[in-house]
Design a protein around this motif. Structure first.
Motif, mmCIF file in Angstrom:
data_model
loop_
_atom_site.group_PDB
_atom_site.id
_atom_site.type_symbol
_atom_site.label_atom_id
_atom_site.label_comp_id
_atom_site.label_asym_id
_atom_site.label_seq_id
_atom_site.Cartn_x
_atom_site.Cartn_y
_atom_site.Cartn_z
ATOM 1 N N ASN A 196 0.825 -1.213 0.000
ATOM 2 C CA ASN A 196 0.000 0.000 0.000
ATOM 3 C C ASN A 196 0.856 1.259 0.000
ATOM 4 O OD1 ASN A 196 -2.296 -1.594 0.041
ATOM 5 N ND2 ASN A 196 -2.614 -1.382 2.234
ATOM 6 N N SER A 197 1.901 1.259 0.807
ATOM 7 C CA SER A 197 2.795 2.405 0.899
ATOM 8 C C SER A 197 3.544 2.641 -0.410
ATOM 9 C CB SER A 197 3.782 2.193 2.044
ATOM 10 O OG SER A 197 4.677 3.264 2.142
ATOM 11 N N ALA A 198 4.052 1.561 -1.017
ATOM 12 C CA ALA A 198 4.803 1.678 -2.266
ATOM 13 C C ALA A 198 3.915 2.180 -3.400
ATOM 14 C CB ALA A 198 5.431 0.328 -2.630
ATOM 15 N N ILE A 199 2.684 1.702 -3.461
ATOM 16 C CA ILE A 199 1.758 2.153 -4.500
ATOM 17 C C ILE A 199 1.385 3.612 -4.286
ATOM 18 C CG2 ILE A 199 -0.594 1.882 -5.408
ATOM 19 C CD1 ILE A 199 -0.178 -1.176 -5.112
ATOM 20 N N ALA A 200 1.134 4.018 -3.034
ATOM 21 C CA ALA A 200 0.810 5.416 -2.738
ATOM 22 C C ALA A 200 1.960 6.330 -3.144
ATOM 23 C CB ALA A 200 0.491 5.586 -1.256
ATOM 24 N N GLU A 201 3.188 5.923 -2.839
ATOM 25 C CA GLU A 201 4.360 6.731 -3.208
ATOM 26 C C GLU A 201 4.543 6.782 -4.725
ATOM 27 O OE1 GLU A 201 9.156 6.585 -2.573
ATOM 28 O OE2 GLU A 201 7.899 6.153 -0.822
ATOM 29 N N PHE A 202 4.323 5.660 -5.396
ATOM 30 C CA PHE A 202 4.409 5.595 -6.861
ATOM 31 C C PHE A 202 3.416 6.572 -7.495
ATOM 32 C CE2 PHE A 202 2.855 3.294 -10.753
ATOM 33 C CZ PHE A 202 4.006 3.402 -11.518
ATOM 34 N N LYS A 203 2.178 6.564 -7.007
ATOM 35 C CA LYS A 203 1.154 7.470 -7.529
ATOM 36 C C LYS A 203 1.501 8.921 -7.212
ATOM 37 C CE LYS A 203 -3.178 6.056 -7.010
ATOM 38 N NZ LYS A 203 -4.381 5.458 -6.383
ATOM 39 N N ALA A 204 2.031 9.174 -6.011
ATOM 40 C CA ALA A 204 2.388 10.538 -5.608
ATOM 41 C C ALA A 204 3.464 11.120 -6.515
ATOM 42 C CB ALA A 204 2.853 10.559 -4.152
ATOM 43 N N LYS A 205 4.442 10.310 -6.860
ATOM 44 C CA LYS A 205 5.520 10.793 -7.729
ATOM 45 C C LYS A 205 5.000 11.088 -9.136
ATOM 46 C CE LYS A 205 9.328 8.816 -5.155
ATOM 47 N NZ LYS A 205 10.362 7.796 -5.066
ATOM 48 N N LYS A 206 4.106 10.248 -9.640
ATOM 49 C CA LYS A 206 3.513 10.494 -10.959
ATOM 50 C C LYS A 206 2.603 11.723 -10.915
ATOM 51 C CE LYS A 206 4.772 6.719 -13.352
ATOM 52 N NZ LYS A 206 5.241 6.626 -14.698
ATOM 53 N N ASP A 207 1.791 11.846 -9.856
ATOM 54 C CA ASP A 207 0.871 12.984 -9.722
ATOM 55 C C ASP A 207 1.622 14.302 -9.587
ATOM 56 O OD1 ASP A 207 -1.389 11.405 -9.941
ATOM 57 O OD2 ASP A 207 -1.742 11.287 -7.776
ATOM 58 N N ALA A 208 2.802 14.259 -9.000
ATOM 59 C CA ALA A 208 3.590 15.483 -8.793
ATOM 60 C C ALA A 208 3.942 16.137 -10.125
ATOM 61 C CB ALA A 208 4.858 15.175 -8.003
ATOM 62 N N GLU A 209 4.005 15.345 -11.191
ATOM 63 C CA GLU A 209 4.349 15.871 -12.511
ATOM 64 C C GLU A 209 3.225 16.705 -13.125
ATOM 65 O OE1 GLU A 209 5.334 12.376 -14.749
ATOM 66 O OE2 GLU A 209 7.006 11.847 -13.425
ATOM 67 N N VAL A 210 1.981 16.500 -12.668
ATOM 68 C CA VAL A 210 0.834 17.162 -13.304
ATOM 69 C C VAL A 210 -0.036 17.972 -12.337
ATOM 70 C CG1 VAL A 210 0.699 15.467 -15.171
ATOM 71 C CG2 VAL A 210 -0.582 15.081 -13.065
ATOM 72 N N THR A 211 0.326 18.024 -11.072
ATOM 73 C CA THR A 211 -0.486 18.727 -10.078
ATOM 74 C C THR A 211 -0.013 20.167 -9.935
ATOM 75 O OG1 THR A 211 -0.826 16.661 -8.871
ATOM 76 C CG2 THR A 211 -1.266 18.682 -7.665
ATOM 77 N N VAL A 212 -0.956 21.090 -9.872
ATOM 78 C CA VAL A 212 -0.620 22.501 -9.673
ATOM 79 C C VAL A 212 -0.661 22.828 -8.185
ATOM 80 C CG1 VAL A 212 -1.424 23.209 -11.955
ATOM 81 C CG2 VAL A 212 -3.006 23.242 -10.038
ATOM 82 N N ALA A 213 0.082 23.855 -7.802
ATOM 83 C CA ALA A 213 0.210 24.227 -6.389
ATOM 84 C C ALA A 213 -1.140 24.536 -5.744
ATOM 85 C CB ALA A 213 1.147 25.419 -6.239
ATOM 86 N N ALA A 214 -2.077 25.080 -6.502
ATOM 87 C CA ALA A 214 -3.392 25.426 -5.949
ATOM 88 C C ALA A 214 -4.178 24.201 -5.484
ATOM 89 C CB ALA A 214 -4.203 26.187 -6.991
ATOM 90 N N ASP A 215 -3.796 23.023 -5.944
ATOM 91 C CA ASP A 215 -4.493 21.789 -5.560
ATOM 92 C C ASP A 215 -3.917 21.160 -4.288
ATOM 93 O OD1 ASP A 215 -6.119 22.008 -7.773
ATOM 94 O OD2 ASP A 215 -4.911 20.653 -9.009
ATOM 95 N N LEU A 216 -2.923 21.802 -3.683
ATOM 96 C CA LEU A 216 -2.245 21.233 -2.515
ATOM 97 C C LEU A 216 -2.644 21.941 -1.232
ATOM 98 C CD1 LEU A 216 1.305 20.866 -4.087
ATOM 99 C CD2 LEU A 216 -0.501 19.145 -3.930
ATOM 100 N N ILE A 217 -2.433 21.236 -0.135
ATOM 101 C CA ILE A 217 -2.736 21.766 1.197
ATOM 102 C C ILE A 217 -1.627 21.284 2.132
ATOM 103 C CG2 ILE A 217 -4.188 19.792 1.797
ATOM 104 C CD1 ILE A 217 -6.063 21.667 3.283
ATOM 105 N N SER A 218 -1.334 22.030 3.155
ATOM 106 C CA SER A 218 -0.302 21.584 4.096
ATOM 107 C C SER A 218 -0.863 20.469 4.982
ATOM 108 C CB SER A 218 0.169 22.742 4.975
ATOM 109 O OG SER A 218 -0.825 23.084 5.921
ATOM 110 N N VAL A 219 0.033 19.716 5.585
ATOM 111 C CA VAL A 219 -0.376 18.653 6.502
ATOM 112 C C VAL A 219 -1.156 19.253 7.667
ATOM 113 C CG1 VAL A 219 0.463 16.881 8.101
ATOM 114 C CG2 VAL A 219 1.485 17.093 5.828
ATOM 115 N N ASP A 220 -0.708 20.404 8.183
ATOM 116 C CA ASP A 220 -1.411 21.056 9.296
ATOM 117 C C ASP A 220 -2.834 21.437 8.907
ATOM 118 O OD1 ASP A 220 0.668 20.883 11.148
ATOM 119 O OD2 ASP A 220 1.549 22.788 10.507
#
Length: 129
Positions: A63-87
């Motif tokens: 589960n962790s490896a797949i989540a990280e794999f998707k996160a790295k791919k998503d990072a290539e196409v995600t804009v900053a406005a779609d992000l939120i801080s952990v807090d």
């Protein structure tokens, strides 16, 4: 919770057929993302039908490896406005920062990498795995 020691195959029903194996590698196809090879897995596998059951530790690793794999791919196409801080995500969900990190680790909260920092996606439905 302790993992069950499998003896009889739950798939084919063969008696005394399950063997514990470690250092197993498995390829996973992730829809819309491609294929990932995950190493260092362990579990019980049937000598007859070759079907297997991974340990809880290995399932968490998958589960962790797949989540990280998707996160790295998503990072290539995600804009900053779609992000939120952990807090901010913790406040939004009324959870602790540690809970947010744990949920990202197991793939319940989608995230992307910005450099070496993980940031959750702002608008998402939580995954119920």
């Amino acid at each position: 919770m302790k993992d069950k020691k499998w003896i009889d195959c739950p798939s084919c029903g063969e008696v005394n057929s399950m063997v514990f194996k470690s250092d197993v590698s498995e390829n996973y196809f992730v829809k819309d993302y491609g294929t990932i090879k995950i190493n260092n897995l362990e579990g019980y596998f049937c000598k007859g039908c070759k079907d297997g059951i991974f340990t809880r530790k290995s399932q968490n690793h998958i589960n962790s490896a797949i989540a990280e794999f998707k996160a790295k791919k998503d990072a290539e196409v995600t804009v900053a406005a779609d992000l939120i801080s952990v807090d901010e995500m913790a406040k939004k969900l009324k959870l602790t920062r540690q809970s947010i990190h744990k949920m990202m680790n197991i793939g319940k909260i989608r995230y992307v990498f910005v450099g070496d920092i993980r940031l959750p996606l702002k608008n998402q439905k939580l995954s119920h795995k």
